[in-house]
Design a protein around this motif. Structure first.
Motif, PDB file in Angstrom:
ATOM      1  N   TYR A  59     -22.319 -19.232 -14.526  1.00 18.95           N
ATOM      2  CA  TYR A  59     -23.674 -18.954 -14.069  1.00 18.95           C
ATOM      3  C   TYR A  59     -24.097 -19.902 -12.943  1.00 18.95           C
ATOM      4  CZ  TYR A  59     -28.628 -17.788 -14.371  1.00 18.95           C
ATOM      5  OH  TYR A  59     -29.913 -17.390 -14.085  1.00 18.95           O
ATOM      6  N   LYS A  62     -23.386 -18.314  -9.654  1.00 18.02           N
ATOM      7  CA  LYS A  62     -24.372 -17.286  -9.303  1.00 18.02           C
ATOM      8  C   LYS A  62     -25.648 -17.919  -8.749  1.00 18.02           C
ATOM      9  CE  LYS A  62     -26.897 -13.374 -11.146  1.00 18.02           C
ATOM     10  NZ  LYS A  62     -27.124 -12.486 -12.268  1.00 18.02           N
ATOM     11  N   GLN A  65     -25.006 -19.429  -5.234  1.00 15.35           N
ATOM     12  CA  GLN A  65     -24.879 -18.359  -4.242  1.00 15.35           C
ATOM     13  C   GLN A  65     -26.220 -17.686  -3.970  1.00 15.35           C
ATOM     14  OE1 GLN A  65     -21.768 -16.053  -6.126  1.00 15.35           O
ATOM     15  NE2 GLN A  65     -20.219 -16.897  -4.741  1.00 15.35           N
ATOM     16  N   GLN A  66     -27.042 -17.552  -4.990  1.00 15.37           N
ATOM     17  CA  GLN A  66     -28.322 -16.872  -4.844  1.00 15.37           C
ATOM     18  C   GLN A  66     -29.332 -17.700  -4.052  1.00 15.37           C
ATOM     19  OE1 GLN A  66     -30.012 -15.669  -8.588  1.00 15.37           O
ATOM     20  NE2 GLN A  66     -31.832 -14.796  -7.670  1.00 15.37           N
ATOM     21  N   CYS A  74     -15.481 -19.799  -7.023  1.00 13.05           N
ATOM     22  CA  CYS A  74     -15.707 -19.621  -8.449  1.00 13.05           C
ATOM     23  C   CYS A  74     -14.370 -19.651  -9.180  1.00 13.05           C
ATOM     24  CB  CYS A  74     -16.426 -18.308  -8.703  1.00 13.05           C
ATOM     25  SG  CYS A  74     -16.746 -18.029 -10.449  1.00 13.05           S
TER      26      CYS A  74
END
Length: 76
Positions: A59, A62, A65-66, A74
């Motif tokens: 997570y 994520k 990256q967000q 990853c």
């Protein structure tokens, strides 16, 4: 030379990573155990400290990256 950073969610993963780093001779310039809530800020800190790419997992990948445009790899 590309500087590698590594963010890990658990202390036991850090111990494994250090052993693999030692066995393979790969140079990791920034390695740290971080809580998921701190992953984005710690990723920014790693790049400010000179990392060119981050190895992260789960997570945390994520989230980084967000909320950033930082290059991540990853491991999942």
């Amino acid at each position: 030379m590309i500087k590698i950073g590594m963010l890990l969610p658990y202390e036991d993963m850090l111990l494994i990573a250090k052993r693999v780093i030692e066995e393979t001779g790969i140079q990791v310039d920034y390695i740290k155990v971080v809580n998921t809530v701190d992953a984005v800020n710690e990723a920014r800190n790693a790049f400010e400290a000179g990392a060119h790419i981050l190895i992260v997992r789960g997570y945390q990948t994520k989230l980084i990256q967000q909320y950033t445009r930082l290059p991540v790899f990853c491991t999942d």
